[in-house]
Enzyme design. Structure first.
Site, PDB file in Angstrom:
ATOM      1  CE  LYS A  11       5.325   0.558   0.802  1.00 54.22           C
ATOM      2  NZ  LYS A  11       4.109  -0.105   1.372  1.00 54.22           N
ATOM      3  CE1 TYR A  51       6.650  -4.517   3.352  1.00 57.01           C
ATOM      4  CE2 TYR A  51       7.027  -4.561   0.978  1.00 57.01           C
ATOM      5  CZ  TYR A  51       6.718  -3.866   2.144  1.00 57.01           C
ATOM      6  OH  TYR A  51       6.492  -2.509   2.084  1.00 57.01           O
ATOM      7  CG  PHE A  59      -1.467  -7.955   2.622  1.00 58.28           C
ATOM      8  CD1 PHE A  59      -0.119  -7.646   2.632  1.00 58.28           C
ATOM      9  CD2 PHE A  59      -2.135  -8.025   3.839  1.00 58.28           C
ATOM     10  CE1 PHE A  59       0.553  -7.398   3.826  1.00 58.28           C
ATOM     11  CE2 PHE A  59      -1.468  -7.781   5.045  1.00 58.28           C
ATOM     12  CZ  PHE A  59      -0.106  -7.468   5.024  1.00 58.28           C
ATOM     13  NE  ARG A  87       5.167   2.811  11.100  1.00 58.59           N
ATOM     14  CZ  ARG A  87       4.723   1.801  10.326  1.00 58.59           C
ATOM     15  NH1 ARG A  87       5.588   1.095   9.579  1.00 58.59           N
ATOM     16  NH2 ARG A  87       3.462   1.502  10.273  1.00 58.59           N
ATOM     17  CB  THR A  93      -1.297   0.551   6.968  1.00 59.86           C
ATOM     18  OG1 THR A  93      -0.355   0.356   8.035  1.00 59.86           O
ATOM     19  CG2 THR A  93      -0.990  -0.402   5.825  1.00 59.86           C
ATOM     20  NE  ARG A 104       1.899   4.280   4.236  1.00 61.67           N
ATOM     21  CZ  ARG A 104       2.259   3.317   5.079  1.00 61.67           C
ATOM     22  NH1 ARG A 104       1.785   3.311   6.314  1.00 61.67           N
ATOM     23  NH2 ARG A 104       3.091   2.364   4.687  1.00 61.67           N
ATOM     24  CG  ASN A 114       0.976   1.945   1.779  1.00 66.06           C
ATOM     25  OD1 ASN A 114       2.004   1.678   1.170  1.00 66.06           O
ATOM     26  ND2 ASN A 114       0.638   1.323   2.898  1.00 66.06           N
ATOM     27  CG  HIS A 117       8.920   0.014   4.287  1.00 66.43           C
ATOM     28  ND1 HIS A 117       8.147  -0.968   4.857  1.00 66.43           N
ATOM     29  CD2 HIS A 117      10.097   0.015   4.971  1.00 66.43           C
ATOM     30  CE1 HIS A 117       8.836  -1.545   5.838  1.00 66.43           C
ATOM     31  NE2 HIS A 117      10.024  -0.967   5.922  1.00 66.43           N
ATOM     32  CD  GLU A 128      12.208  -2.946   7.436  1.00 65.68           C
ATOM     33  OE1 GLU A 128      12.232  -1.701   7.550  1.00 65.68           O
ATOM     34  OE2 GLU A 128      11.184  -3.632   7.618  1.00 65.68           O
TER      35      GLU A 128
HETATM   36  P1  ADP Z   1       3.021  -0.547   7.195  1.00 66.85           P
HETATM   37  O1  ADP Z   1       3.656  -0.345   5.841  1.00 66.85           O
HETATM   38  O2  ADP Z   1       2.154   0.612   7.585  1.00 66.85           O
HETATM   39  O3  ADP Z   1       4.040  -0.901   8.263  1.00 66.85           O
HETATM   40  P2  ADP Z   1       2.239  -3.359   7.216  1.00 66.85           P
HETATM   41  O4  ADP Z   1       3.620  -3.668   7.699  1.00 66.85           O
HETATM   42  O5  ADP Z   1       1.105  -3.901   8.005  1.00 66.85           O
HETATM   43  O6  ADP Z   1       2.003  -1.782   7.076  1.00 66.85           O
HETATM   44  O7  ADP Z   1       2.065  -3.913   5.736  1.00 66.85           O
HETATM   45  C1  ADP Z   1       3.108  -3.790   4.796  1.00 66.85           C
HETATM   46  C2  ADP Z   1       2.523  -3.285   3.497  1.00 66.85           C
HETATM   47  O8  ADP Z   1       1.634  -4.264   2.965  1.00 66.85           O
HETATM   48  C3  ADP Z   1       1.663  -2.019   3.600  1.00 66.85           C
HETATM   49  O9  ADP Z   1       2.420  -0.824   3.617  1.00 66.85           O
HETATM   50  C4  ADP Z   1       0.799  -2.129   2.353  1.00 66.85           C
HETATM   51  O10 ADP Z   1       1.521  -1.755   1.177  1.00 66.85           O
HETATM   52  C5  ADP Z   1       0.543  -3.624   2.308  1.00 66.85           C
HETATM   53  N1  ADP Z   1      -0.685  -3.997   3.021  1.00 66.85           N
HETATM   54  C6  ADP Z   1      -0.879  -4.039   4.357  1.00 66.85           C
HETATM   55  N2  ADP Z   1      -2.123  -4.455   4.676  1.00 66.85           N
HETATM   56  C7  ADP Z   1      -2.755  -4.674   3.486  1.00 66.85           C
HETATM   57  C8  ADP Z   1      -4.060  -5.104   3.119  1.00 66.85           C
HETATM   58  N3  ADP Z   1      -4.973  -5.401   4.042  1.00 66.85           N
HETATM   59  N4  ADP Z   1      -4.327  -5.213   1.791  1.00 66.85           N
HETATM   60  C9  ADP Z   1      -3.414  -4.929   0.850  1.00 66.85           C
HETATM   61  N5  ADP Z   1      -2.145  -4.525   1.118  1.00 66.85           N
HETATM   62  C10 ADP Z   1      -1.826  -4.382   2.423  1.00 66.85           C
HETATM   63 MG    MG Z   2       5.255  -2.594   8.400  1.00 69.50          MG
END
Ligand code: ADP
Ligand code: MG
Length: 139
Positions: A11, A51, A59, A87, A93, A104, A114, A117, A128
């Protein structure tokens, strides 16, 4: 266990901070082989398309602004159990909850910024990979 392919994105925060090499080192040490890579600067629309499953969440606006804030590196990774392996090495996350040694935990600064992805299932991996590498015959 099966050989799988999954999509990661290094990212914009990690590219900006100079952690591309550190992160690729972790992928390679985890037997996740890079089979395709690009450097992209996503438009807001492209980030929203990627997304789309998160549209409507609190968010979403901030996330897609962040993801279109600078260069990012989508890559296709291949290996045994690649989806779950990625993962695992990514970590939770929220970096505050991520296990020691995960990407992370090591490099991320917030739940949004973070660093990486990773696809979460075979169906999302297929979507994706196609989003960033349409019609590409992967090596
Ligand atoms: P992951 O990337 O671990 O699969 P998610 O799919 O739930 O997590 O969310 C996608 C992305 O959105 C996260 O990697 C992070 O960058 C952002 N994100 C997720 N939850 C939050 C939150 N509560 N506040 C701000 N950004 C968030
Ligand atoms: Mg995700």
């Amino acid at each position: 266990m099966a050989i799988e392919r999954t999509l990661t994105i290094i990212k914009p925060d990690a590219v900006k901070a100079g952690h591309v090499g550190d992160i690729i080192k972790i992928f390679e040490a985890s037997r996740l082989k890079i089979v395709a890579a690009r450097l992209v600067s996503l438009s807001k629309k492209e980030a929203e398309g990627f997304y789309a499953v998160h549209r409507g969440k609190g968010f979403f606006e901030s996330l897609t602004t962040f993801m279109s804030s600078g260069p990012a590196i989508p890559m296709v990774l291949e290996g045994e159990n690649a989806i779950a392996s990625l993962r695992e090495v990514m970590g939770a996350t929220n970096p505050a909850n991520a296990a020691p040694g995960t990407i992370r935990k090591l490099y991320a600064s917030s739940i949004e910024s973070n660093c990486v992805h990773g696809s979460d299932a075979p169906e999302t991996a297929a979507f994706e990979i196609g989003y960033f590498f349409p019609g590409v015959d992967l090596v």
